[in-house]
Design an enzyme around this catalytic site. Sequence first.
Site, short mmCIF file in Angstrom:
data_model
loop_
_atom_site.label_atom_id
_atom_site.label_comp_id
_atom_site.label_asym_id
_atom_site.label_seq_id
_atom_site.Cartn_x
_atom_site.Cartn_y
_atom_site.Cartn_z
N THR A 94 9.68 -7.16 2.67
CA THR A 94 9.35 -9.09 2.61
C THR A 94 8.79 -9.98 1.65
OG1 THR A 94 10.04 -7.90 5.11
CG2 THR A 94 9.28 -10.36 5.17
N GLU A 95 7.65 -9.76 1.50
CA GLU A 95 6.27 -10.46 2.06
C GLU A 95 6.59 -10.85 0.40
OE1 GLU A 95 4.05 -12.81 2.33
OE2 GLU A 95 3.45 -11.06 4.72
N SER A 96 6.95 -9.94 -1.29
CA SER A 96 7.20 -9.90 -2.00
C SER A 96 8.04 -9.82 -3.29
CB SER A 96 5.57 -9.89 -3.04
OG SER A 96 5.98 -7.92 -2.98
#
Length: 196
Positions: free
Chosen positions: A70-72
Amino acid sequence: MIVLTAALRKRFNSGRIKRRIYFLLLVLLILFNFDYIARIFYQFPYQDTTYFYADKYHVDPFLLAAIMKTESDFNNQAVSDKGARGLMQIMPETGQWIVHQMGEPAISMEKLLDPETSIKLGAWYIADLGKEFNGDTVLILAAYNGGRGNVEDWLDRKELRGGGERIEQIPFPETRFYVRKVLLYQQIYRYLYNTR
């Protein structure tokens, strides 16, 4: 003319039959290779490092994978507009706070781009949030995305109670979406990679 029409009809029907057979074969190919195909879209690089730090800090490795996705999207060089860095998108100030809490020396901003450092700090931070929020994954993720202080404030003002059914109570729309997305990815990663 009737013979021509019958010949055209026969060609049309055989073409339709071929398309149906190809479609059926494609569906069967996807069904029998679903896991393989899904792993193309949901890759899990840095598995050994993720499992190591998940075990060390007693957190779900699939939760860590879902956060990184999700983040990166597993891009260890990712830097957000706000300055969050690396696989786990850790803000430099948060990274410094984490290493201080861990009793380790300060680190450079560039070190947050190192996959092992990012996973280690992220796993420790998730575990720390887990202690504060009694292992409530919704609250942990809300704090990871929206800020620990905000979640504490929401709880104090009774705007948020935690638990999966309470995601809609999260005041920040971006954080609500984030929590839902990570929880979905966590289930996908658990389904695809729970072989250990």
